[in-house]
Design a protein around this motif. Structure first.
Motif, mmCIF file in Angstrom:
data_model
loop_
_atom_site.group_PDB
_atom_site.id
_atom_site.type_symbol
_atom_site.label_atom_id
_atom_site.label_comp_id
_atom_site.label_asym_id
_atom_site.label_seq_id
_atom_site.Cartn_x
_atom_site.Cartn_y
_atom_site.Cartn_z
ATOM 1 N N SER A 1 0.820 -1.204 0.000
ATOM 2 C CA SER A 1 0.000 0.000 0.000
ATOM 3 C C SER A 1 0.857 1.259 0.000
ATOM 4 O O SER A 1 0.522 2.258 -0.645
ATOM 5 C CB SER A 1 -0.916 -0.005 1.222
ATOM 6 O OG SER A 1 -1.591 1.218 1.369
ATOM 7 N N GLY A 2 1.962 1.217 0.734
ATOM 8 C CA GLY A 2 2.827 2.386 0.782
ATOM 9 C C GLY A 2 3.564 2.643 -0.510
ATOM 10 O O GLY A 2 3.986 3.775 -0.775
ATOM 11 N N ALA A 3 3.702 1.595 -1.328
ATOM 12 C CA ALA A 3 4.474 1.732 -2.564
ATOM 13 C C ALA A 3 3.619 2.063 -3.781
ATOM 14 O O ALA A 3 4.121 2.650 -4.743
ATOM 15 C CB ALA A 3 5.253 0.439 -2.830
ATOM 16 N N VAL A 4 2.333 1.682 -3.758
ATOM 17 C CA VAL A 4 1.485 1.820 -4.953
ATOM 18 C C VAL A 4 0.170 2.492 -4.568
ATOM 19 O O VAL A 4 -0.556 1.983 -3.706
ATOM 20 C CB VAL A 4 1.191 0.442 -5.589
ATOM 21 C CG1 VAL A 4 0.357 0.623 -6.863
ATOM 22 C CG2 VAL A 4 2.481 -0.303 -5.884
ATOM 23 N N PRO A 5 -0.187 3.614 -5.183
ATOM 24 C CA PRO A 5 -1.474 4.265 -4.888
ATOM 25 C C PRO A 5 -2.647 3.374 -5.292
ATOM 26 O O PRO A 5 -2.569 2.616 -6.266
ATOM 27 C CB PRO A 5 -1.424 5.535 -5.736
ATOM 28 C CG PRO A 5 0.013 5.742 -6.086
ATOM 29 C CD PRO A 5 0.628 4.389 -6.134
ATOM 30 N N ASP A 6 -3.751 3.492 -4.559
ATOM 31 C CA ASP A 6 -4.929 2.668 -4.828
ATOM 32 C C ASP A 6 -5.523 2.918 -6.205
ATOM 33 O O ASP A 6 -6.238 2.070 -6.747
ATOM 34 C CB ASP A 6 -6.007 2.920 -3.771
ATOM 35 C CG ASP A 6 -5.695 2.234 -2.455
ATOM 36 O OD1 ASP A 6 -4.770 1.403 -2.432
ATOM 37 O OD2 ASP A 6 -6.373 2.535 -1.454
ATOM 38 N N SER A 7 -5.251 4.066 -6.795
ATOM 39 C CA SER A 7 -5.838 4.393 -8.090
ATOM 40 C C SER A 7 -5.235 3.581 -9.237
ATOM 41 O O SER A 7 -5.823 3.513 -10.324
ATOM 42 C CB SER A 7 -5.669 5.886 -8.378
ATOM 43 O OG SER A 7 -4.290 6.237 -8.387
ATOM 44 N N LEU A 8 -4.085 2.954 -9.017
ATOM 45 C CA LEU A 8 -3.436 2.169 -10.061
ATOM 46 C C LEU A 8 -3.934 0.730 -10.036
ATOM 47 O O LEU A 8 -4.254 0.191 -8.979
ATOM 48 C CB LEU A 8 -1.915 2.201 -9.879
ATOM 49 C CG LEU A 8 -1.278 3.601 -9.933
ATOM 50 C CD1 LEU A 8 0.227 3.513 -9.722
ATOM 51 C CD2 LEU A 8 -1.588 4.286 -11.261
ATOM 52 N N TRP A 9 -3.972 0.104 -11.207
ATOM 53 C CA TRP A 9 -4.558 -1.238 -11.287
ATOM 54 C C TRP A 9 -3.748 -2.258 -10.495
ATOM 55 O O TRP A 9 -4.308 -3.220 -9.978
ATOM 56 C CB TRP A 9 -4.694 -1.682 -12.747
ATOM 57 C CG TRP A 9 -3.397 -2.131 -13.390
ATOM 58 C CD1 TRP A 9 -2.564 -1.375 -14.154
ATOM 59 C CD2 TRP A 9 -2.814 -3.435 -13.319
ATOM 60 N NE1 TRP A 9 -1.479 -2.115 -14.561
ATOM 61 C CE2 TRP A 9 -1.610 -3.392 -14.067
ATOM 62 C CE3 TRP A 9 -3.172 -4.625 -12.702
ATOM 63 C CZ2 TRP A 9 -0.779 -4.497 -14.216
ATOM 64 C CZ3 TRP A 9 -2.336 -5.730 -12.849
ATOM 65 C CH2 TRP A 9 -1.161 -5.667 -13.595
ATOM 66 N N TYR A 10 -2.451 -2.082 -10.366
ATOM 67 C CA TYR A 10 -1.628 -3.045 -9.647
ATOM 68 C C TYR A 10 -1.448 -2.683 -8.172
ATOM 69 O O TYR A 10 -0.550 -3.189 -7.496
ATOM 70 C CB TYR A 10 -0.262 -3.209 -10.322
ATOM 71 C CG TYR A 10 0.493 -1.917 -10.572
ATOM 72 C CD1 TYR A 10 1.389 -1.427 -9.631
ATOM 73 C CD2 TYR A 10 0.319 -1.204 -11.754
ATOM 74 C CE1 TYR A 10 2.087 -0.260 -9.853
ATOM 75 C CE2 TYR A 10 1.017 -0.033 -11.985
ATOM 76 C CZ TYR A 10 1.902 0.434 -11.040
ATOM 77 O OH TYR A 10 2.588 1.607 -11.269
ATOM 78 N N SER A 11 -2.329 -1.844 -7.667
ATOM 79 C CA SER A 11 -2.336 -1.565 -6.226
ATOM 80 C C SER A 11 -2.972 -2.731 -5.485
ATOM 81 O O SER A 11 -3.619 -3.594 -6.095
ATOM 82 C CB SER A 11 -3.120 -0.286 -5.946
ATOM 83 O OG SER A 11 -4.513 -0.542 -6.037
ATOM 84 N N PRO A 12 -2.841 -2.778 -4.169
ATOM 85 C CA PRO A 12 -3.467 -3.878 -3.418
ATOM 86 C C PRO A 12 -4.967 -3.728 -3.224
ATOM 87 O O PRO A 12 -5.581 -4.606 -2.629
ATOM 88 C CB PRO A 12 -2.740 -3.832 -2.072
ATOM 89 C CG PRO A 12 -2.271 -2.427 -1.932
ATOM 90 C CD PRO A 12 -1.955 -1.953 -3.324
ATOM 91 N N TYR A 13 -5.577 -2.652 -3.738
ATOM 92 C CA TYR A 13 -7.004 -2.446 -3.473
ATOM 93 C C TYR A 13 -7.844 -3.588 -4.040
ATOM 94 O O TYR A 13 -8.545 -4.290 -3.310
ATOM 95 C CB TYR A 13 -7.464 -1.103 -4.042
ATOM 96 C CG TYR A 13 -8.928 -0.827 -3.766
ATOM 97 C CD1 TYR A 13 -9.344 -0.474 -2.492
ATOM 98 C CD2 TYR A 13 -9.884 -0.939 -4.763
ATOM 99 C CE1 TYR A 13 -10.688 -0.235 -2.220
ATOM 100 C CE2 TYR A 13 -11.220 -0.702 -4.503
ATOM 101 C CZ TYR A 13 -11.618 -0.356 -3.235
ATOM 102 O OH TYR A 13 -12.945 -0.138 -2.967
ATOM 103 N N SER A 14 -7.785 -3.796 -5.355
ATOM 104 C CA SER A 14 -8.534 -4.902 -5.948
ATOM 105 C C SER A 14 -7.887 -6.241 -5.646
ATOM 106 O O SER A 14 -8.579 -7.251 -5.464
ATOM 107 C CB SER A 14 -8.656 -4.709 -7.463
ATOM 108 O OG SER A 14 -9.507 -3.626 -7.764
ATOM 109 N N ALA A 15 -6.577 -6.273 -5.570
ATOM 110 C CA ALA A 15 -5.890 -7.531 -5.277
ATOM 111 C C ALA A 15 -6.313 -8.087 -3.924
ATOM 112 O O ALA A 15 -6.475 -9.302 -3.762
ATOM 113 C CB ALA A 15 -4.373 -7.318 -5.306
ATOM 114 N N SER A 16 -6.510 -7.191 -2.951
ATOM 115 C CA SER A 16 -6.879 -7.652 -1.610
ATOM 116 C C SER A 16 -8.217 -8.372 -1.613
ATOM 117 O O SER A 16 -8.458 -9.255 -0.780
ATOM 118 C CB SER A 16 -6.927 -6.466 -0.642
ATOM 119 O OG SER A 16 -7.973 -5.566 -0.993
#
Length: 401
Positions: free
Chosen positions: A254-269
């Motif tokens: 989360s600290g490395a990738v903003p949630d707005s990007l597809w490879y963020s942990p938001y959808s991955a989680s």
């Protein structure tokens, strides 16, 4: 997200009936709801150091509920001869009355706060079709938390057909379905790279019932596998540790990738956590079947589990009202106080909703609706192929409700 569970009798274990025959699953439902509540408190009110890091992607608790839904429905209705109309009516009686009441509550709070309410959004919510529509106003205009019930309604519609699939009825087929569901979730997440609009991507990956069907299907095959004797490779508490470890790994991501990007942990989680939740649910169910104490099935754990559906639907409404009344807190101590207030008030309202709305209305509707036909007398054998014979969910052709 309420489901009955049935299990074989366990020698030496206390007798249980109805929805609490797998008590650890009832207890787990409360913890999953709690994670979702803390997720919303962290993001909508203000974060608390440390705790909010662990629940920053607690929306994955909805994934847990989808997996649990498939598991418990398959476990409960495997081998039952229940007409599809009876099954669907029971599911309607389970979720719709509380949905309607909490939607009215939600709209009332919006209006009291001077916010406009979309009539189309309210109708879409009550018809359980809002998750199919890529419009934030429709998705959240009735009761924002209720989007997942639109997905659940879809799962209920396809459940009889899923249970009739030959692949679902065989051990080898279930293994392949489990592998494909896990691989499919990874492909769906990677497919997010093709959607450049962040709002469309969030709808397609996080709300759309078709996307979430893989999680429900994984629960179905896990439930049937455990019912037929399969045992997960890990026991309950290692499975809990895997789930916690997964969410801990999301913190540096989360600290490395903003949630707005597809490879963020938001959808991955949400998309990639389903296999871990399937292991967790299966391990808890096996512990109950084998009569092992888990610490998740005590009287208060079960009571809180019963309240969890109402809590899920009510807590965000309470958050909304408290923020309007008290404003956003500016210190850790005031944040903790507002968190405590929201949790206490929403849990109390949820208990009242379960006792006076959800449970009695479900019983009333079930009593008024279609019922399983009485078995024929010995001198009047059934004729399954005869015209007008009810379609059922059976061990051979599916599982009922």
């Amino acid at each position: 997200m309420r489901h009955r569970a049935a299990s074989p009798a366990v020698p030496g274990s206390p007798a249980r009936t109805g929805r609490d025959r797998l008590p650890s699953l009832t207890g787990l439902r409360f913890w999953a709801a709690l994670v979702v509540v803390l997720y919303h408190l962290s993001r909508q009110v203000a974060p608390l150091p440390g705790l909010s890091d662990m629940v920053w992607y607690g929306r994955s608790g909805v994934t847990f509920f989808f997996v649990l839904s498939g598991f418990v429905l398959a476990w409960t209705y495997d081998g039952a001869r229940v007409p599809a109309t009876v099954f669907l009516w029971r599911r309607f009686a389970r979720i719709w009355p509380l949905l309607a009441v909490t939607t009215v509550f939600s709209v009332g709070v919006w209006l009291a706060l001077g916010k406009a309410v979309s009539a189309k959004a309210v109708v879409a919510t009550l018809l359980l079709v809002h998750a199919w529509i890529p419009d934030p106003v429709i998705l959240q205009g009735g009761n924002p938390a209720a989007w997942s019930l639109s997905d659940e309604a879809w799962f209920y519609l396809i459940f009889p057909a899923l249970m009739a699939l030959p692949a679902v009825r065989s051990a080898r087929g279930r293994r392949w379905i489990g592998v494909l569901a896990c691989g499919g979730a990874l492909l769906v997440w990677l497919g997010g790279s093709l959607l450049t609009d962040a709002s469309v991507r969030a709808w397609a990956l996080d709300y759309l019932p078709l996307t979430r069907t893989l999680q429900f299907l994984l629960g179905v095959v896990a439930g049937l596998a455990v019912k037929r004797g399969w045992r997960p490779p890990v026991s309950l508490w290692p499975a809990v540790a895997l789930v916690i470890g997964w969410h801990a790994a999301l913190i540096p991501w989360s600290g490395a990738v903003p949630d707005s990007l597809w490879y963020s942990p938001y959808s991955a989680s949400q998309l990639l956590s389903a296999p871990l939740f399937a292991l967790l649910v299966a391990a808890a169910a096996v512990a109950d079947v084998e009569g092992r104490a888990t610490g998740l099935g005590g009287p208060w754990a079960i009571r809180l589990g019963h309240w969890s559906f109402a809590w899920y639907l009510i807590h965000e409404i309470v958050i909304r009202f408290c923020l309007a009344e008290y404003g956003r807190p500016e210190s850790v101590s005031s944040t903790a106080l507002l968190w405590a207030l929201v949790i206490a008030v929403s849990l109390l309202l949820s208990a009242c909703a379960y006792i006076w709305v959800e449970h009695p209305l479900e019983r009333l509707l079930r009593a008024k609706g279609p019922r399983v036909p009485a078995p024929p007398r010995r001198d009047e054998p059934a004729s399954p192929g005869a015209p007008g014979a009810p379609r059922t969910l059976s061990r051979r052709s599916g599982a009922g409700s």
